[in-house]
Design a protein around this motif. Structure first.
Motif, mmCIF file in Angstrom:
data_model
loop_
_atom_site.group_PDB
_atom_site.id
_atom_site.type_symbol
_atom_site.label_atom_id
_atom_site.label_comp_id
_atom_site.label_asym_id
_atom_site.label_seq_id
_atom_site.Cartn_x
_atom_site.Cartn_y
_atom_site.Cartn_z
ATOM 1 N N LEU A 189 1.046 -1.221 -0.042
ATOM 2 C CA LEU A 189 -0.064 -0.196 -0.202
ATOM 3 C C LEU A 189 0.722 1.339 0.013
ATOM 4 C CD1 LEU A 189 -2.848 1.505 0.411
ATOM 5 C CD2 LEU A 189 -2.335 1.211 2.747
ATOM 6 N N LEU A 190 1.843 1.416 0.747
ATOM 7 C CA LEU A 190 2.710 2.526 0.965
ATOM 8 C C LEU A 190 3.750 2.722 0.093
ATOM 9 C CD1 LEU A 190 2.660 2.639 4.926
ATOM 10 C CD2 LEU A 190 1.331 3.989 3.354
ATOM 11 N N LEU A 217 5.422 6.588 9.840
ATOM 12 C CA LEU A 217 4.493 5.392 10.586
ATOM 13 C C LEU A 217 5.596 4.180 11.077
ATOM 14 C CD1 LEU A 217 1.435 4.018 10.453
ATOM 15 C CD2 LEU A 217 2.080 2.894 8.601
ATOM 16 N N GLY A 220 -3.148 10.540 17.613
ATOM 17 C CA GLY A 220 -2.499 8.934 17.062
ATOM 18 C C GLY A 220 -2.491 8.982 15.625
ATOM 19 N N GLY A 221 -2.453 7.559 15.285
ATOM 20 C CA GLY A 221 -2.506 6.978 13.741
ATOM 21 C C GLY A 221 -1.187 6.803 13.522
ATOM 22 N N HIS A 222 0.022 6.843 14.289
ATOM 23 C CA HIS A 222 1.509 6.903 14.209
ATOM 24 C C HIS A 222 1.789 5.389 14.086
ATOM 25 C CE1 HIS A 222 0.531 10.697 15.884
ATOM 26 N NE2 HIS A 222 1.278 11.250 14.816
ATOM 27 N N HIS A 255 -5.228 3.556 12.136
ATOM 28 C CA HIS A 255 -6.118 4.313 11.877
ATOM 29 C C HIS A 255 -7.030 4.089 10.802
ATOM 30 C CE1 HIS A 255 -7.173 8.240 10.162
ATOM 31 N NE2 HIS A 255 -7.051 8.678 11.220
ATOM 32 N N ALA A 284 -8.242 5.103 8.066
ATOM 33 C CA ALA A 284 -7.983 5.393 6.829
ATOM 34 C C ALA A 284 -7.017 4.400 6.218
ATOM 35 C CB ALA A 284 -7.564 6.835 6.724
ATOM 36 N N LEU A 285 -6.134 3.891 7.270
ATOM 37 C CA LEU A 285 -4.857 2.894 6.688
ATOM 38 C C LEU A 285 -5.590 1.715 6.508
ATOM 39 C CD1 LEU A 285 -2.020 2.884 6.325
ATOM 40 C CD2 LEU A 285 -1.788 2.653 8.693
ATOM 41 N N GLN A 338 -8.789 0.899 6.013
ATOM 42 C CA GLN A 338 -9.766 0.651 4.761
ATOM 43 C C GLN A 338 -8.822 0.512 3.574
ATOM 44 O OE1 GLN A 338 -12.369 4.108 4.574
ATOM 45 N NE2 GLN A 338 -14.018 2.680 3.694
ATOM 46 N N ALA A 339 -7.703 1.259 3.370
ATOM 47 C CA ALA A 339 -6.959 1.190 2.256
ATOM 48 C C ALA A 339 -6.265 -0.126 2.226
ATOM 49 C CB ALA A 339 -5.853 2.229 2.251
ATOM 50 N N SER A 354 -8.541 -2.647 0.952
ATOM 51 C CA SER A 354 -8.541 -2.687 -0.804
ATOM 52 C C SER A 354 -7.528 -3.494 -1.121
ATOM 53 C CB SER A 354 -8.821 -1.308 -0.963
ATOM 54 O OG SER A 354 -9.841 -0.614 -0.688
ATOM 55 N N VAL A 355 -6.314 -3.398 -0.626
ATOM 56 C CA VAL A 355 -5.246 -4.134 -1.033
ATOM 57 C C VAL A 355 -5.416 -5.711 -0.771
ATOM 58 C CG1 VAL A 355 -2.627 -4.568 -1.206
ATOM 59 C CG2 VAL A 355 -3.588 -2.259 -0.873
#
Lengths: 407, 407
Positions: free
Chosen positions: A110-111, A198, A234-236, A259, A261-262, A264-265, A268-269
């Protein structure tokens, strides 16, 4: 017909890991190279009962499920983490995966663009390194000491290479078994937060600790960085792990939490990677954990007592003359001992000799990029039974003695 | 914290498939968009018995297994294919995967560099297109007629774009359900062989045929291209499929079979993707297929009778006035009907209206690159029961009528 494989698969396809694994398949072979838990400790009778319950709930248990994973299991995790680990999530922040390995693969796919820099705790898990190589990442190792990776060095690398993420296992890393101090946890998280990097926190081995602490008390003393990640919304941290080492690997059930958003993405992968992991296995685990006589906490304590005994035996064997000159730090948890060989010995050469005797271990060079750890070997103490461990350790020490006698 | 996703994930992360799937999760929702088999036809009682047998064999059933997959199941497949399909393989040529989707993902990750050209049967499976987009492939659609893709056109593309592979489903493609003629099969294979283009043959739906032929007889009449690939030492076909549509999806067990060099390399990619698929589920399937009262052939015949009935009902409903002006070719197998909407109707706009009424279908544009198939919709007839099918088809036709009345 000739096949042309993508260039980034080069290292993967020539990996010595494959040979070790293939040879380990031979029945007379003793492997101290694997990442296997002890099968005699699996709660397999209770899992059988759980299976009967799952099937008796009707055919929908065998249909495709939610791609993110069976929701009741995600809720159970949410609740367990909240109670024992002080982690605050909602089920939407949890993606169930096919083991930790898939969680690593998904987040990296993803990243990462080819050429992106990634920091990894040094040494680190061979499975993570292979994923990073496949993605064409620039891998930058970050060294540590007995308390975890060094914040000054980490900050230096963050400034120099602008990494996209840091991969680390603060509680009993594979291979060293190091346990980060509280101070180090806070310092590393603070740096990740300040530099917008991250942290992929691999907690595959966090439940396996030999300090006698209750499963809940351990996490209070050594909280996951995911639990500590409360500043700046957060989210880190992406928190990954699995039931492979604590319940049973064949259920192939792990997770990634972070997080929304992370997550959910990543989902998808995962949709293109395999659609979804087995929802039947997830139901089975949920049935075991939430609706059977199985006692999660007692089970973990039993595992830890047993693995502590096995580690102790391995440490006893390491005191024998054949191992003279080897060095190691005694881990407080996990499944491995990271041993530096006597001067002048190379783990690759030693492995060849050991394989001829019918025993294997993991050569340290697979736990880092380049050849930095060629003098180290990783020994697994969780899987071999007492006799196997005795014989395996003796065969390795015989190989060592042959080398040292020759030089 | 802000995340920066790799650029190639762009299309994936904005996919309308996700919305459809999320909405389909609503309980009052009728979905004709999914790729689900009928759960009331799962052999779940026999699977329950198989589970008890697997567990009673002891804890090793719950340990990690061979990364390539449980060998007895690969041997069973080998034997079944040999007997019914005339396929000659050895178990080393079979890799067990987490469904067909993972087989597609693995081969594309192994072979494709960004910018590589790939030919796909047009229209084709949305899951394959998403993988190709993620790999940055240049997707070149190859059109066909009722007998399969057109050899002249295929050769033209092979000369023009020098593709690395061709993805096709000769027996009941997703979405059109087209069944390639014997002549077309031979012509396409010959071209792949001559131009050195790997054919990825998706046989996910090949067992679902409504011609009344016995499961074995069907494959004699319409052999898999993998079985036909005997010239020039073979190796031109990668044969993929799964048990998801024929036994149960929650077991997440599929396969890729082909030349040993290709399979071994795919197994390496699988090692980093997820280590291995659930060996427990593979044992369960093997127990069902090889050591239970389950009759594979009878089961397939039963599925085909049932799905034929469901298709017939859908065809009846399509004759109603609301569907006037829509066109379709009646498929002889598979799980889908590919319907061209009346003039002037767009599937995306229609879907929005249909979702408001509580019914979904797959818009055709997801089955091709660009907007070529925006006038088509894919309807699934295998999953909805009689009442759902009646209601769902009526709700869609209501939506159509509202559009056509307006224009």
């Amino acid at each position: 017909m000739k096949y042309f494989f993508a260039s980034r698969t080069n290292r993967l396809l020539t990996s010595p890991l494959r040979d070790i694994r293939e040879m380990s398949g031979r029945e007379y072979f003793i492997s101290l190279a694997e990442e296997l838990p002890a099968e005699e400790l699996f709660p397999f009778k209770l899992l059988e009962e759980a299976a009967v319950s799952v099937f008796s709930s009707g055919p929908s248990a065998l249909q495709y499920g939610e791609p993110a994973g069976y929701r009741p299991l995600r809720e159970w995790l949410d609740n367990d983490w909240n109670t024992r680990k002080g982690i605050r999530t909602v089920p939407e922040q949890i993606l169930l995966t096919t083991g930790t390995q898939q969680a690593i693969d998904l987040v990296m796919r993803l990243l990462l663009e080819p050429g992106d820099s990634v920091l990894v705790e040094h040494p680190t898990s061979p499975g993570c390194l292979e994923v990073l190589e496949m993605q064409g990442a620039k891998i930058v190792p970050v060294t540590g000491d007995g308390d975890g990776i060094l914040p000054d060095l980490l900050e230096h690398h963050m400034q120099q290479v602008r990494p996209k993420l840091l991969f680390a296992a603060p509680s009993f890393s594979n291979p060293t078994g190091v346990l980060w101090s509280m101070e180090r946890r806070e310092a590393v998280l603070d740096l990740c937060s300040r530099y917008g990097v991250l942290l992929v926190e691999d907690d595959s081995y966090g439940e396996l600790h030999f300090d006698g602490l209750e499963p809940g008390d351990f996490y209070r003393k050594y909280p996951s960085l995911f639990a500590l990640d409360t500043a700046d919304q957060g989210g880190h941290v992406l928190y990954i792990g699995s039931f492979s080492k604590t319940v049973a690997p064949a259920l192939r059930t792990g997770w990634a939490a972070g997080h929304p958003a992370l997550i959910q993405a990543m989902a998808s992968v995962k949709r293109i990677a395999d659609g979804q992991s087995s929802p039947m296995n997830q139901r089975l685990l949920y049935q075991l954990l939430a609706h059977s006589p199985f006692k999660w906490s007692d089970h973990l304590s039993m595992l830890n007592r047993e693995y502590k005994t096995r580690l102790k035996l391995m440490l006893e064997l390491l005191k024998r003359p054949g191992w003279k000159g080897s060095q190691y730090i005694i881990p407080e948890g996990g499944m491995y001992l990271w041993v530096k060989l006597p001067d002048g010995l190379d783990s690759g050469a030693l492995l060849k000799a050991a394989l001829l005797k019918g025993v294997s271990f993991l050569p340290g060079s697979l736990c880092s990029t380049g050849e930095q750890d060629h003098r180290y070997i990783r020994l697994n103490f969780s899987h071999p039974g007492r006799d196997e461990l005795l014989l395996g350790m003796n065969l390795i020490s015989e190989s060592i003695t042959e080398f040292t006698a020759r030089s």
